[in-house]
Design a protein around this motif. Structure first.
Motif, short mmCIF file in Angstrom:
data_model
loop_
_atom_site.label_atom_id
_atom_site.label_comp_id
_atom_site.label_asym_id
_atom_site.label_seq_id
_atom_site.Cartn_x
_atom_site.Cartn_y
_atom_site.Cartn_z
N GLU B 138 41.49 57.09 57.06
CA GLU B 138 40.67 56.23 57.92
C GLU B 138 40.67 54.81 57.38
O GLU B 138 40.26 54.56 56.24
CB GLU B 138 39.24 56.77 58.03
N GLY B 139 41.14 53.90 58.17
CA GLY B 139 41.16 52.50 57.76
C GLY B 139 42.33 52.11 56.88
O GLY B 139 42.47 50.94 56.52
N ALA B 140 43.19 53.06 56.53
CA ALA B 140 44.35 52.71 55.69
C ALA B 140 45.27 51.74 56.42
O ALA B 140 45.29 51.69 57.65
CB ALA B 140 45.11 53.97 55.30
N ARG B 141 46.03 50.96 55.64
CA ARG B 141 46.97 50.00 56.24
C ARG B 141 48.41 50.32 55.84
O ARG B 141 49.35 49.75 56.40
CB ARG B 141 46.66 48.56 55.76
N LEU B 142 48.54 51.19 54.87
CA LEU B 142 49.89 51.53 54.37
C LEU B 142 49.92 53.04 54.13
O LEU B 142 49.22 53.55 53.25
CB LEU B 142 50.16 50.76 53.07
N ILE B 143 50.72 53.70 54.93
CA ILE B 143 50.65 55.16 54.98
C ILE B 143 52.00 55.77 54.64
O ILE B 143 53.02 55.40 55.22
CB ILE B 143 50.18 55.60 56.39
N ALA B 321 52.87 61.42 62.14
CA ALA B 321 52.79 59.97 61.99
C ALA B 321 51.84 59.39 63.05
O ALA B 321 51.03 58.50 62.76
CB ALA B 321 54.18 59.35 62.10
N VAL B 322 51.95 59.90 64.27
CA VAL B 322 51.05 59.41 65.33
C VAL B 322 49.62 59.89 65.06
O VAL B 322 48.66 59.14 65.26
CB VAL B 322 51.57 59.87 66.71
N GLN B 323 49.49 61.12 64.59
CA GLN B 323 48.16 61.61 64.20
C GLN B 323 47.55 60.68 63.14
O GLN B 323 46.37 60.32 63.21
CB GLN B 323 48.31 63.04 63.66
N ASN B 324 48.35 60.26 62.19
CA ASN B 324 47.88 59.33 61.16
C ASN B 324 47.52 57.97 61.73
O ASN B 324 46.51 57.37 61.35
CB ASN B 324 48.94 59.18 60.06
N MET B 325 48.32 57.50 62.66
CA MET B 325 47.98 56.24 63.33
C MET B 325 46.62 56.37 64.02
O MET B 325 45.75 55.50 63.87
CB MET B 325 49.05 55.89 64.36
N ASN B 326 46.46 57.47 64.74
CA ASN B 326 45.19 57.69 65.45
C ASN B 326 44.01 57.63 64.48
O ASN B 326 43.00 56.97 64.73
CB ASN B 326 45.19 59.05 66.15
N ILE B 327 44.13 58.33 63.36
CA ILE B 327 43.02 58.39 62.40
C ILE B 327 42.81 57.02 61.74
O ILE B 327 41.69 56.53 61.64
CB ILE B 327 43.30 59.47 61.34
N ALA B 328 43.90 56.41 61.33
CA ALA B 328 43.78 55.13 60.62
C ALA B 328 43.09 54.09 61.50
O ALA B 328 42.31 53.27 61.02
CB ALA B 328 45.16 54.65 60.18
N LEU B 329 43.38 54.13 62.80
CA LEU B 329 42.86 53.10 63.69
C LEU B 329 41.61 53.53 64.44
O LEU B 329 41.14 52.83 65.35
CB LEU B 329 43.95 52.69 64.69
N GLY B 330 41.08 54.72 64.09
CA GLY B 330 39.82 55.14 64.69
C GLY B 330 39.93 55.68 66.11
O GLY B 330 38.94 55.81 66.83
N LEU B 331 41.14 56.02 66.53
CA LEU B 331 41.29 56.67 67.84
C LEU B 331 40.98 58.16 67.71
O LEU B 331 40.82 58.68 66.60
CB LEU B 331 42.74 56.52 68.34
N ASP B 332 40.93 58.82 68.85
CA ASP B 332 40.81 60.28 68.82
C ASP B 332 42.05 60.85 68.13
O ASP B 332 43.19 60.52 68.50
CB ASP B 332 40.72 60.79 70.27
#
Lengths: 344, 344, 344, 344
Positions: B138-143, B321-332
């Motif tokens: 959550e909130g990460a910028r580099l994954i 990767a998309v799941q991680n994007m969702n979590i990092a950016l606060g989406l569902d």
């Protein structure tokens, strides 16, 4: 020429026996029997054989009558009466099913929910894995042909177990078989659309080959062996790869282990111990009687990894049965079995 | 809508990212880059996409420019400079390669023969297996997006290891992957005629995913874990099945073990713990972001057998990767990922 | 949301309908029926659906009750009574079977050895190939969904036939279908070991789709069409490729022919006319509702060769059925159908 | 024993020649040559051969030196100098490539963009399809072995064309080949992930086998033949099925047509004309030298449909080459070629 009959000729192992016997230099197909297709030609059931083997399928008794060798490939529980008839008729009997593999009647009963009706008969039977029990096979009249998975596992572990390089407890066998292993019968599991592009284990830690595997490994180790055995269904037609994990005892190096295998199989024409760095691939043994064995060391965890590949229909069934016939009757062990596996 | 770019879009993981992003409700494809096909439309390289995504392939820098999220799927050693550019540009960077997975620079160097050039950068990276490390993501910028095998193994073992049901030593992982795992590059191994109807292990006990697997398992166990890891190549396009063998500690029953798994994954939308008696099959997760887990006990030897199945291209790469994007950016977490796997 | 029921939900077309309906933005699964599995969850029959669709299978009448739309995918001869019940209940009925495809009762009888019991009912039925008969489908209440082969052929030939570029006699259709076309039922033909690595025609020049093909081509040509139709079984799960041979009339060039196809399908969202030089491949339409058409000229013999590829389960069955539902009920034609085919 | 060398032994046809020669009763492998793998054992390239053929790969000249027969399987344009050397050395030369198949130099040039450098040499070459040109092959010293597609087509049409049952114009050949037909070289088309679960035509109406097909059909018909030839790539390793469409002249019934085929192939040991009602399936000829032919009538349109199946690697290449060697040198035509195709 020897007269060889096949009972259960229209099953996959049965028809593979036909394929092999057709080019055997010292045996001819005498008769083929089938319950479901009596009266039909085998080439009507398997058109690949058209013109090569158009034999009509007959009854079991007709198949036995006049035969020198009788092979049977049948579901569990049907082979005892056939064995008796063959012995009486003076024919060598080779059972490709499970009825003459297990020495202990209780083990058989607990895994197959059937009883040995005639214990005396079983006393005459030889468990015929030629690379391990050649002497017992010579001259035998009643032969239990090993299962496909047990063949791949026993050949993969014998030199290490017998040489004390590994322990007999803590053995893990992760095996993968092509769909012919499930036989010709119809099931959702082997429906093309459900097998194709799929992969899964089945009968996890409860497959009937487990006691057979443990029986042989215990003999080799000289103490009770226990295995975790997990078979998987591969979306290919033929072949078994068993990946086997064992704890190395003592500090043998990989070249030393490999040398033991080379020595052990020095006079075994159908076992190929691969060079270090190569891996056993079921492609390389398809349609042949070879067992390819590759050896690997996980230095990190002290584990020996053995990869054993056979064609389940040949070395795992019909080919080994013919190899056993050859040995039992004093023929050249390789007679009729030197097919070259297709490289492609 | 978020603007998402893919660097290395014409590799298999890259084009799978395109497939997923095309129907994502909160993200659009911004730009796609490729070194080999710059100037071509991606649908010329993958005609399945014709009419759905005819985006021209651009350079890496053009792909980064203006993007909110950048995914990269590249060979090892190429991601550091991209990561820096993304961070400077304020874009979330998700690396599907191996460059941000290993915490220890020496481990990376010894397995990849490359160095971390910018250790400070690696300090900001999150190893992003969402079911285990959601809060860090959550909130990460580099994954660093996990590898395919490590995902299947970590999800398969986490509840048992974390709950102390099994030990962290003596773990054996027999894994099988479809051929997309080897990528789009040409090799004899993935020539149709040499992969089809074949099956073999590769990189036995020396695959680069080993340290990544051990890193996660050690965190879960709270002590160093050591695994024997043997991958195999399956003649299917997609999917991984990992069959994992572990010694049970204490006397947990199978229903108890299964309950732990159900509890552990209670809020994990992409993990399905199967009912007792069923087995994970890669067919059932194809083209989906699911990880199916089946649990089995070998009472005989006291071993827990875990079978974990994922689609290597989805949960093992682009979907995660998309799941991680969702979590990092606060989406569902499930946005754009609720594909129904084809039943057939 | 529309309430949609599926009768025959556990057949391959039925379960594909479930997959599509699960993500349809304007329809929900109301009920699923099955004769063989009543009482079970569909996800027990198809574990890929676990967690996504765990609906219990009910009886036919329960499925109709309360539904806005009823799909049926059943063997020939069973759909008439269902159609009547749906019409009485005010539900749209879409039959994926053969019972409402043929206009001429005698043709039906001679190919299916069954009679139309209720000719009046058939008078209300629309043969629903959307790209050709969209207007008739709008507002229809009783829909005969086209067969898979006829869909691929009619879409492949319509622009040429309607435009008079080719004659309607002397058409040869060499078609190849994946094994899902044969359905979920068990047969030796679709046993993995007998389908895998095999290829053969079947029902040569006597397949039941022949009259359906000729019916549509005759309408398009404005005169009786006669085809030689030979289907083959491909060792893949999904997809149909029809290679169609026709004599070119007049001297149209390939670019001119292609332009006709582009114009004809200008507003057809699911037909992709490929650029010159490319070929239709079933890989590119798998799991999608697309029909890919490539056009080729044999200058040598003056023949137009049309290659038409669809997914037999989607555009050839369930996808087209949903497309028909969309059109009949005035929804966006593409609602729920914009899956991206996996590029790999 | 004859000494037989193979030039280009590591290509797919080359290694198949090795497989066949290894069990030939009257020929031994003399030497194997390869440009890419000189110095390696062939069994390092193809581990299936380990222990059966560990021959080191040598240069072309070494392979010719001392050989009685030389087979070459090379890309177009390389065989002339080898042919000359063989003739000088007194060895029979059998070319599996395209350089000695076409009688007309201009046709060769226009399809292969190469010239016949030595026309006199070509004058000595025999186009060696044994079932049609046996007499010319007897005693020949320079043999052009037919292509795979042309073999399947010519055998499929010969009795009908020669007997005047069909016309020589208006012939349509829809052919499907396994991936070995594309050779061992790497390409995206034969990458496992792009061939598997795919199917498409290629080189539509412009494949180089077209003039070779027409050359033979013209000879058979006694007038110029023109064909529409469309090959497709099947996702299987081996085998070709050609489905051939021809207009029946006169009113021959199917049994009459079939009788002509039976008569024509009466003394052809490798052609099997199937019973009415059966279909040729490539499964039934795999790894064998058979050509299976099934005959079908579309009474509706007056078309004869011939389905011809061969193994492209055997009857379509290496097997036929050995058959030609046998005939040219006066051996039994079937020597070394009586493999039984695996029924499964």
């Amino acid at each position: 020429m020897l007269k060889a009959s096949v009972i259960g000729a229209t099953g996959y192992a049965g028809v593979e026996l036909c394929r092999i016997l057709l080019t055997h230099p010292q045996a001819n197909i005498h008769r083929l029997s089938s319950v479901s297709f009596t009266g039909k030609a085998i080439s009507e059931v398997y058109p690949a054989l058209r013109g090569l083997c158009d034999e009509r399928l007959v009854s079991e008794d007709e198949a036995i009558d006049g035969a020198d060798v009788v092979f049977a490939s049948l579901p569990a529980g049907l082979s005892e009466p056939i064995a008796r008839k063959c012995l009486q008729a003076g024919a060598l009997f080779i059972d490709l099913g499970a009825d003459f593999r297990l020495h202990d009647p209780d083990t058989y009963e607990s895994w197959y929910q059937k009883k040995y009706e005639d214990p005396e008969l079983h006393g005459q039977a030889v468990y015929a894995l030629p690379e391990l029990f050649r002497e017992e096979i010579e001259g035998a009249r009643l032969i239990g042909n090993p299962g496909c998975y047990p063949t791949s596992v026993a050949l993969g572990l014998a030199p290490a177990l017998k040489g004390g390089l590994i322990g007999s407890e803590d053995l893990i066998i992760d095996a993968k078989s092509g769909a012919t292993g499930a036989g010709r019968g119809l099931s959702q599991t082997t429906h093309f659309c459900e097998c194709n592009e799929g992969f899964a284990p089945y009968k996890v830690a409860c497959h009937r080959h487990t006691p057979e595997i443990e029986q042989t490994l215990s003999i080799l180790a000289g103490e009770p062996a226990a295995v975790t055995f997990v078979p998987h269904l591969l979306p290919v037609s033929r072949g078994i790869v068993s990946t086997i994990y064992a704890k190395l005892k003592g500090g043998a190096s990989l070249p030393e282990v490999r040398q033991r295998y080379l020595d052990f199989y020095e006079s075994a024409p159908f076992v190929r111990v691969l060079p270090e760095g190569e891996v056993s691939n079921l492609r390389n043994v398809r349609c042949s009687n070879y067992c390819d064995i590759s050896l690997h060391l996980d230095a990190h965890t002290g584990r020996l990894i053995v990869v054993s590949a056979i064609d389940n229909m040949v070395k795992g069934a019909a080919g080994q049965a013919v190899q056993n016939m050859n040995i039992a009757l004093g023929l050249d062990e390789t007679a009729g079995l030197l097919f070259v596996p297709p490289a492609i």
